[in-house]
Design a protein around this motif. Structure first.
Motif, short mmCIF file in Angstrom:
data_model
loop_
_atom_site.label_atom_id
_atom_site.label_comp_id
_atom_site.label_asym_id
_atom_site.label_seq_id
_atom_site.Cartn_x
_atom_site.Cartn_y
_atom_site.Cartn_z
N GLU A 41 0.77 -1.21 -0.09
CA GLU A 41 0.21 -0.01 -0.23
C GLU A 41 0.83 1.19 -0.17
N ASN A 42 1.90 1.12 0.67
CA ASN A 42 2.98 2.53 0.86
C ASN A 42 3.62 2.55 -0.47
N TRP A 43 3.84 1.23 -1.41
CA TRP A 43 4.17 1.41 -2.49
C TRP A 43 3.58 1.81 -3.56
N LYS A 44 2.25 1.58 -3.54
CA LYS A 44 1.21 2.14 -4.59
C LYS A 44 1.09 3.85 -4.32
N ALA A 45 1.16 4.07 -3.01
CA ALA A 45 1.12 5.59 -2.67
C ALA A 45 2.41 6.16 -3.26
N TYR A 46 3.48 5.81 -2.95
CA TYR A 46 4.61 6.05 -3.57
C TYR A 46 4.67 6.15 -5.13
N ASN A 47 4.21 5.22 -5.57
CA ASN A 47 4.03 5.21 -6.98
C ASN A 47 3.18 6.29 -7.73
N ALA A 48 2.06 6.57 -6.80
CA ALA A 48 1.43 7.53 -7.52
C ALA A 48 1.84 8.82 -7.28
N THR A 49 2.75 9.20 -6.72
CA THR A 49 3.38 10.52 -6.66
C THR A 49 4.57 10.57 -7.72
N LEU A 50 4.94 9.66 -8.59
CA LEU A 50 5.83 9.54 -9.71
C LEU A 50 5.06 10.40 -11.01
N LYS A 51 5.87 11.01 -11.73
CA LYS A 51 5.50 11.40 -13.07
C LYS A 51 5.22 10.24 -13.90
N PRO A 52 4.38 10.27 -14.84
CA PRO A 52 3.87 9.19 -15.64
C PRO A 52 5.12 8.52 -16.34
N ALA A 53 6.13 9.05 -16.74
CA ALA A 53 7.05 8.71 -17.41
C ALA A 53 7.94 7.64 -16.53
N ASP A 54 7.97 8.17 -15.01
CA ASP A 54 8.85 7.25 -14.22
C ASP A 54 8.12 6.43 -13.38
N ALA A 55 6.67 6.23 -13.55
CA ALA A 55 5.82 5.54 -12.74
C ALA A 55 6.08 3.78 -13.06
N PHE A 56 5.81 3.12 -12.32
CA PHE A 56 5.87 1.49 -12.54
C PHE A 56 4.64 1.18 -12.80
N PRO A 57 4.47 0.09 -13.48
CA PRO A 57 2.86 -0.65 -13.75
C PRO A 57 2.11 -0.67 -12.49
N PRO A 58 0.87 -0.52 -12.95
CA PRO A 58 0.07 -0.61 -11.57
C PRO A 58 0.09 -1.84 -10.86
N ASP A 59 0.37 -2.93 -11.68
CA ASP A 59 0.16 -4.36 -10.69
C ASP A 59 1.60 -4.55 -10.37
N ALA A 60 2.63 -3.68 -10.51
CA ALA A 60 4.07 -3.83 -10.15
C ALA A 60 4.03 -4.09 -8.37
N LYS A 61 4.84 -4.90 -7.85
CA LYS A 61 5.17 -4.80 -6.43
C LYS A 61 6.36 -4.42 -5.95
N CYS A 62 6.39 -4.20 -4.66
CA CYS A 62 7.68 -3.52 -4.18
C CYS A 62 8.89 -4.72 -4.12
N GLY A 63 10.02 -4.50 -3.92
CA GLY A 63 11.01 -5.66 -3.72
C GLY A 63 11.26 -6.60 -4.65
N VAL A 64 10.71 -6.59 -5.67
CA VAL A 64 10.71 -7.89 -6.71
C VAL A 64 11.09 -7.24 -8.00
N ASN A 65 11.82 -7.86 -8.84
CA ASN A 65 12.14 -7.64 -10.10
C ASN A 65 12.96 -6.13 -10.27
N GLY A 66 13.78 -5.92 -9.10
CA GLY A 66 14.54 -4.79 -9.19
C GLY A 66 13.57 -3.50 -8.80
N ASN A 67 12.69 -3.72 -8.21
CA ASN A 67 11.87 -2.47 -7.70
C ASN A 67 12.34 -2.12 -6.39
N PRO A 68 11.92 -0.87 -6.07
CA PRO A 68 12.47 -0.46 -4.60
C PRO A 68 12.07 -1.41 -3.53
#
Length: 459
Positions: A32-59
């Protein structure tokens, strides 16, 4: 009756199903924190909506609120450090077996009503910490009793009656301590495995392809079955076990201060019993690193590969219990066959355990090995670990994983774990059991002479 009680007091709830449920709840909060953080990013920098934290090189997954957030693995380590520190203080303060058992069994039934999605994760963390502290108090009672029990086994009395030397009697006592430890651990793991087989088998029999709601309910089923299982075996123990009152409490202390007084007196003995204290310090450091690595592996790395799937986690827990039982039997038979000294056997098992988490260091330099894939044999090896842990290792790793900006912070934690255990291993290797026994005999003789002289002076 004692072994049946130990069978129920197996840790499958507090160190198994609950310890798996809480990381899953924390991970949901972190995402949930990850989704809130992702929502603050610019569209060009944002991760896919179904992406999860801590996997596949994500923060990394972050736990907390607002600017007060720490990595999930760091939170688990801090939680463990606080739990073990509290358990250490509790052991010094008071330990009433009946009350501790009532507390743990009650918490098992309380976890039946903990919902993975709706219960606040912080409340569940507090419940887990309380449960684990009380569980470790139930273990400490038997850990203290088993070494004394070894001195009163029939085979020991038989050697004394046959006029064997002190060394031969001490060797038999050491063998009996190992046998009691092996049997108790084996029974404990039977108690861990049987409930797993019961409810995992029932769930798959009812529906081989359960949906998400049924999978989540398994956490509650775990709590219920382990709670009932422990209660069934605890009742006969407290009814049938003979009353064995201990020595009277000395004047000037009470049940709440006696532990602290005895600890203070034990510290004073360090100059008379240096070998014993050296061993205690070494073993403390070794288990510190050992169990801190277990926290990293069980609470963070393993769930990532299982995607917090409770059914798969149960199967791995079952493999863990089986590995522990096999380890008990194999190590015991090897020691008997080859007449290996207790200290040598201990250090051999310690080396093997260090290798299991030193393997995690390899994961810092590889993407395919070093706990970089779901290797069940390696995860299963952790089944031979002790159930109790200390707090320095988790605290050190909490600091490292908190300040490290690397996404590999969880694997970095294996480095101090290995160093701590290696230091402890070297200290234990430098101890001499024979000299330690001589120190004890000399101290007891000195105490007897002083007590005898004091009585003569009063006549």
């Amino acid at each position: 009756v004692v072994l049946l009680f130990y069978n129920g007091d197996n840790g499958g709830g507090s160190n198994g199903s609950f310890a798996n449920l809480i990381p899953a709840m924390i991970n949901l909060h972190a995402n949930e924190n990850w989704k809130a953080y992702n929502a603050t990013l610019k569209p060009a920098d944002a991760f896919p909506p179904d992406a999860k934290c801590g996997v596949n090189g994500n923060p990394a997954c972050m736990v907390g609120y607002g600017k007060y957030q720490i990595p999930q693995v760091a939170f688990s380590l801090l939680q463990t450090a606080l739990t073990q520190f509290t358990a250490a203080l509790q052991a010094l303060w008071t330990n009433i077996l009946v009350l501790d058992n009532c507390h743990v069994i009650t918490m098992h039934f309380a976890f039946v009503f903990v919902n993975l999605h709706t219960t606040h994760w912080a409340i569940a963390v507090g419940m887990l910490m309380f449960t684990q502290v009380c569980y470790q108090m139930t273990l400490s009672f038997f850990f203290a009793a088993f070494p004394r029990l070894a001195c009163h086994m029939p085979s020991v009395y038989d050697k004394i009656d046959r006029g064997c030397t002190v060394r031969e009697v001490d060797e038999e006592i050491a063998i009996q301590r190992g046998r009691i430890s092996m049997v108790s651990t084996y029974w404990s793991n039977i108690g861990w495995a049987v409930p797993l087989l019961i409810f995992t088998g029932v769930i798959f029999a009812l529906n081989p392809d359960p949906d998400a709601a049924q999978v989540d309910f398994t956490y509650n089923a775990n709590a219920l079955v382990y709670g009932v299982y422990w209660l069934v075996f605890a009742i006969p123990y407290f009814i049938l076990d003979k009353r064995r009152p201990g020595p009277p409490i000395p004047e000037g202390v009470n049940i709440y201060t006696q532990g602290i007084t005895e600890a203070r007196e034990a510290i004073k003995l360090s100059k008379f019993l240096p070998q014993a204290w050296r061993y205690i310090i070494g073993y403390f450091l070794f288990t510190d690193g050992l169990n801190a690595s277990g926290v990293i592996l069980q609470n963070y790395i393993q769930p990532n590969y299982l995607n917090y799937n409770v059914l798969k986690t149960n199967l791995l827990s079952l493999a863990q219990a089986v590995a522990s039982m096999l380890g008990c039997l194999v190590f015991w038979q090897v020691q008997l066959w080859f007449k290996i000294e207790t200290k040598t056997m201990l250090q051999v098992s310690n080396v093997l355990m260090m290798l299991t988490y030193a393997w995690g260091i390899v994961g810092l330099f590889s993407t395919s090995i070093g706990y970089r894939s779901l290797g069940i044999p390696f995860f299963g090896l952790f089944g031979i670990m002790t159930k109790c842990s200390a707090f320095i290792g988790p605290l050190v790793n909490f600091i490292i994983t908190t300040v490290s900006p690397s996404q590999e912070a969880d694997y970095i934690g294996f480095v101090p774990c290995t160093i701590l255990s290696l230091i402890g291993f070297i200290i234990m290797q430098c101890t001499d059991p024979v000299r330690g026994r001589r120190d004890v005999i000399a101290y007891e003789q000195r105490e007897y002479e002083e007590e005898y002289a004091a009585r003569r002076a009063t006549l």
